[in-house]
Scaffold this motif. Structure first.
Motif, mmCIF file in Angstrom:
data_model
loop_
_atom_site.group_PDB
_atom_site.id
_atom_site.type_symbol
_atom_site.label_atom_id
_atom_site.label_comp_id
_atom_site.label_asym_id
_atom_site.label_seq_id
_atom_site.Cartn_x
_atom_site.Cartn_y
_atom_site.Cartn_z
ATOM 1 N N GLU A 46 -39.273 51.435 -76.583
ATOM 2 C CA GLU A 46 -39.440 49.933 -76.450
ATOM 3 C C GLU A 46 -40.791 49.997 -75.338
ATOM 4 O OE1 GLU A 46 -35.541 48.749 -74.675
ATOM 5 O OE2 GLU A 46 -36.097 47.070 -76.036
ATOM 6 N N ASP A 47 -41.029 50.563 -74.487
ATOM 7 C CA ASP A 47 -42.177 50.475 -73.487
ATOM 8 C C ASP A 47 -43.522 51.041 -74.271
ATOM 9 O OD1 ASP A 47 -40.792 49.911 -71.341
ATOM 10 O OD2 ASP A 47 -40.984 51.834 -70.281
ATOM 11 N N LEU A 48 -43.443 52.230 -75.101
ATOM 12 C CA LEU A 48 -44.649 52.339 -75.501
ATOM 13 C C LEU A 48 -44.949 51.538 -76.858
ATOM 14 C CD1 LEU A 48 -43.842 56.310 -75.589
ATOM 15 C CD2 LEU A 48 -45.774 55.372 -74.639
ATOM 16 N N ALA A 49 -43.975 50.941 -77.591
ATOM 17 C CA ALA A 49 -44.212 49.993 -78.646
ATOM 18 C C ALA A 49 -44.826 48.768 -78.214
ATOM 19 C CB ALA A 49 -42.760 49.736 -79.254
ATOM 20 N N ARG A 50 -44.571 48.213 -76.900
ATOM 21 C CA ARG A 50 -45.415 47.188 -76.418
ATOM 22 C C ARG A 50 -46.768 47.455 -76.163
ATOM 23 N NH1 ARG A 50 -40.739 45.877 -73.498
ATOM 24 N NH2 ARG A 50 -41.333 47.186 -71.911
ATOM 25 N N HIS A 51 -47.119 48.678 -76.108
ATOM 26 C CA HIS A 51 -48.647 49.031 -75.723
ATOM 27 C C HIS A 51 -49.374 49.721 -77.028
ATOM 28 C CE1 HIS A 51 -46.849 48.939 -71.786
ATOM 29 N NE2 HIS A 51 -48.494 48.685 -71.207
#
Ligand code: SF4
Ligand code: SF4
Length: 333
Positions: free
Chosen positions: A101-106
């Motif tokens: 989720e974190d990486l997908a946001r970036h």
């Protein structure tokens, strides 16, 4: 400037990576390099491990490293009880799902590599004890980990390179396209699959097509006939140019190799209505008929085809080699 990707392996057998490694004639890394795609980190390919690997992931989350594509292979395991603790990121106290989720946001683009990451796949079969799902789908339903409204920074929903495993060139071509001219929503089908392969059916290009035309069916696996009527072939319902491209540099897809298409590019393929190698039937009629073909027409055409089947096709369909070769008709016939 390089197009930076990170590849994560969630609830995966590793088969998508194995497939990807054979991309094109030159192999995945050379194929990506040709389009200036730079693998920041891949758990099976990269030298970095432990703290070094975590530093790379953290640098993206911190915003000190740009990420062009987050590629995820394998389903997201949300269990037990929604905690995601069935799969933790080693060396951290956080579930894999939280990192995704974190990486997908970036990431500029998020790419699901394989049917597990796209729709849930095999880990999501039947009772689904790990509560597995895809990045943006749960089976055919939109949602999954990131939610139906997720759009990455580059303006696309999750790009679903489905397939179990996907053809290696689908992977390298999608990444090359994203790194060069990009993709737009119109180039994805209704399930987020790149249309360059999803505009075809797996049935297209199968070497058994003459048997299909005459409904001359194989009754056992070594036979040459069409595998749809008895042996579970779903290629008329599954998208993919698998039989138009060669696999392993030489031959076509599954039916060409003697195995029925099990529809691995489709959401929900993991829960077939009958065993994978058997055709589900109701009153003797296959349940899964070709896409976009009315049942009545299929039945009528099938009956007509069967009554017109040449003896050559009929005999060869029930044999493991050609027993009746093509011959010219005599003038008096
Ligand atoms: S075996 Fe499958 S892919 Fe081949 S012709 Fe029959 S239905 Fe089509
Ligand atoms: S032929 Fe069917 S089972 Fe084989 S790769 Fe293509 S879609 Fe998947």
């Amino acid at each position: 400037m390089s197009f930076n990707i990170i590849w994560l392996q969630a609830g995966s057998c590793g088969g998508c990576t194995m497939s990807a490694l054979t991309a094109e004639d030159r192999g995945l890394m050379a194929a990506l390099k040709a389009f200036d795609v730079n693998v920041l980190w891949h758990p099976a390919i990269s030298e970095e491990s432990g703290e070094e690997a975590l530093d790379i992931l953290q640098s993206v989350v911190n915003g000190t490293q740009t990420l062009d594509a987050l590629c995820v292979e394998g389903s997201v395991l949300r269990g037990p009880g929604g905690t995601g603790k069935f799969q933790m990121m080693s060396g951290t106290d956080r579930p894999y799902s939280a990192w995704i989720e974190d990486l997908a946001r970036h990431a500029r683009y998020v790419v699901a590599v394989g049917t597990c990451a796209a729709f849930g796949g095999i880990p999501a079969a039947s009772a689904n004890p790990t509560d597995a799902c895809g990045l943006q789908y749960e089976g055919a339903e939109e949602g999954g980990l990131l939610g139906r409204d997720f759009v990455s920074k580059g303006g696309l929903p999750v790009v679903n390179i489905s397939g179990c495993a996907p053809h290696p060139d689908w992977i390298s071509e999608t990444l090359s396209l994203l790194a060069t001219v990009g993709l737009n929503k119109d180039q994805l089908d209704i399930s987020g699959r790149p249309r360059f392969f999803a505009d075809h059916l797996a049935h297209h290009g199968c070497s058994r097509n003459e048997y299909y035309e005459f409904k001359a069916s194989a009754s056992q696996f070594s036979f040459l006939g069409c595998l749809m009527e008895n042996l579970g072939c779903k290629a008329t319902q599954a998208v993919g140019d698998c039989n138009l491209r060669s696999w392993n540099g030489s031959k076509g897809g599954c039916p060409d190799a003697g195995f029925p298409c099990i529809g691995c590019t489709s959401a929900g393929f993991e829960n077939p209505p009958a065993a994978f190698q058997r055709t589900a039937k109701r009153a003797g009629i296959p349940v899964g008929l070709p896409l976009d073909m009315p049942k009545a027409w299929f039945m009528a055409l099938a009956a007509l085809s069967k009554s017109a089947t040449p003896k050559r096709v009929q005999s060869n369909a029930r044999s493991d080699h050609v027993v009746v070769p093509p011959a010219r008709k005599r003038d008096d016939e």
